[in-house]
Design a protein around this motif. Structure first.
Motif, PDB file in Angstrom:
ATOM      1  N   UNK A   1       0.965  -1.164  -0.002  1.00  0.00           N
ATOM      2  CA  UNK A   1       0.049  -0.072   0.055  1.00  0.00           C
ATOM      3  C   UNK A   1       0.824   1.289   0.087  1.00  0.00           C
ATOM      4  N   UNK A   2       0.410   2.321  -0.815  1.00  0.00           N
ATOM      5  CA  UNK A   2       1.357   3.643  -0.908  1.00  0.00           C
ATOM      6  C   UNK A   2       0.424   4.646  -1.180  1.00  0.00           C
ATOM      7  N   UNK A   3       0.816   5.822  -0.949  1.00  0.00           N
ATOM      8  CA  UNK A   3       0.105   7.123  -1.355  1.00  0.00           C
ATOM      9  C   UNK A   3       1.187   7.974  -2.137  1.00  0.00           C
ATOM     10  N   UNK A   4       0.796   8.804  -3.092  1.00  0.00           N
ATOM     11  CA  UNK A   4       1.582   9.519  -3.610  1.00  0.00           C
ATOM     12  C   UNK A   4       2.293  10.747  -2.664  1.00  0.00           C
ATOM     13  N   UNK A   5       1.106  11.334  -2.053  1.00  0.00           N
ATOM     14  CA  UNK A   5       1.624  12.696  -1.454  1.00  0.00           C
ATOM     15  C   UNK A   5       0.698  12.746  -0.259  1.00  0.00           C
ATOM     16  N   UNK A   6       1.435  13.405   0.648  1.00  0.00           N
ATOM     17  CA  UNK A   6       0.654  14.038   1.909  1.00  0.00           C
ATOM     18  C   UNK A   6      -0.389  14.988   1.745  1.00  0.00           C
ATOM     19  N   UNK A   7      -1.740  14.631   2.169  1.00  0.00           N
ATOM     20  CA  UNK A   7      -2.834  15.693   1.735  1.00  0.00           C
ATOM     21  C   UNK A   7      -3.353  16.182   3.032  1.00  0.00           C
ATOM     22  N   UNK A   8      -3.504  17.471   3.113  1.00  0.00           N
ATOM     23  CA  UNK A   8      -4.094  18.240   4.206  1.00  0.00           C
ATOM     24  C   UNK A   8      -5.227  19.245   3.551  1.00  0.00           C
ATOM     25  N   UNK A   9      -6.329  19.238   4.150  1.00  0.00           N
ATOM     26  CA  UNK A   9      -7.462  19.937   3.623  1.00  0.00           C
ATOM     27  C   UNK A   9      -7.127  21.519   3.259  1.00  0.00           C
ATOM     28  N   UNK A  10      -6.345  22.069   4.066  1.00  0.00           N
ATOM     29  CA  UNK A  10      -6.041  23.482   3.867  1.00  0.00           C
ATOM     30  C   UNK A  10      -4.543  23.842   3.333  1.00  0.00           C
ATOM     31  N   UNK A  11      -3.840  22.753   2.950  1.00  0.00           N
ATOM     32  CA  UNK A  11      -2.624  22.906   2.395  1.00  0.00           C
ATOM     33  C   UNK A  11      -2.660  23.698   1.003  1.00  0.00           C
ATOM     34  N   UNK A  12      -1.435  24.129   0.517  1.00  0.00           N
ATOM     35  CA  UNK A  12      -1.416  24.851  -0.858  1.00  0.00           C
ATOM     36  C   UNK A  12      -1.873  23.694  -1.963  1.00  0.00           C
ATOM     37  N   UNK A  13      -1.951  22.528  -1.627  1.00  0.00           N
ATOM     38  CA  UNK A  13      -2.148  21.641  -2.714  1.00  0.00           C
ATOM     39  C   UNK A  13      -3.646  20.992  -2.685  1.00  0.00           C
TER      40      UNK A  13
END
Length: 232
Positions: free
Chosen positions: A66-78
């Motif tokens: 199992x792997x994800x590509x990037x770290x996600x946060x709701x208020x992040x620049x991404x």
């Protein structure tokens, strides 16, 4: 000729970065180079058997890797990148994510032995509202790079109660309990599938989905990919 038309279309309707909204260059697609380089990668593909996302599933569902590509946060620049994909009909973002992530993950043999891609399905109503299934679009980008086929019409989502966004982990598990149904178990038998999702937070949706898959097709092997992973 392709370059000419790209420049012409950019002059008439300039394309912008899905993350920072800066105007895209001629060779850039969906996300500008600066944002792409700065995107906080998880690097979980380098150790897909033991990482914080994989650990969510230990003891709950049988997962190969199992792997994800990037770290996600709701208020992040991404976060706008995912928001535009899910709610603003910008399908090309999902395809871009799938392609780029697949190219990077392939360097670590993440897709070795995978027989099929299985996107988390939406209900028919939700897919009509959105125009497409964002996980299916991400899977199309992965398939284009790897050549692994997408398994359509295998699992369906029978209903969708409420958004998971503001729920606790316990509420998320309850919200997705029993919402998936395998309708073609033969397509999964003796295969190694890669389940595709856009964002994983508590893993409750994936767990519910994979429990149904493993119950109806015990010989299946399951691995998991998500575009983003929300760290607790």
């Amino acid at each position: 000729m392709g370059s000419f038309w790209t420049r012409l279309f950019d002059l008439i309707a300039p394309r912008s970065c899905a993350a920072c909204d800066r105007r895209l260059g001629e060779s850039e697609r969906a996300v500008c180079l600066n944002c792409l380089l700065a995107l906080p990668r998880t690097h979980y593909a380098e150790n897909p058997y033991d990482n914080p996302m994989a650990q969510l599933f230990w003891g709950q569902i049988p997962v190969e890797r199992a792997a994800a590509w990037f770290f996600y946060q709701p208020a992040s620049p991404y976060s706008p990148m995912i928001h535009h994909l899910k709610y603003h009909q910008q399908e090309e973002i999902g395809h871009f994510i799938g392609r780029v992530a697949a190219e990077e993950f392939a360097e670590h043999q993440f897709f070795d032995g995978i027989d099929g891609l299985l996107p988390i399905p939406l209900t028919k109503r939700r897919q009509r509202q959105r125009g497409y299934n964002q996980s299916r679009v991400i899977a199309s980008g992965i398939s284009e790079v790897t050549g692994i086929p997408i398994l359509d019409g295998v699992v369906r989502r029978t209903h969708f109660e409420e958004s998971q966004t503001h729920k606790t982990a316990a509420e998320r598990r309850k919200n997705v309990k029993g919402v998936f149904e395998v309708i073609n178990a033969e397509a999964l038998a003796n295969r190694h599938i890669l389940v595709i999702d856009d964002i994983i937070t508590t893993g409750s949706t994936i767990i519910s989905f994979c429990q149904e898959v493993a119950e109806k097709s015990p010989s299946v092997k399951i691995s998991i990919f998500s575009a983003g992973f929300t760290r607790s």
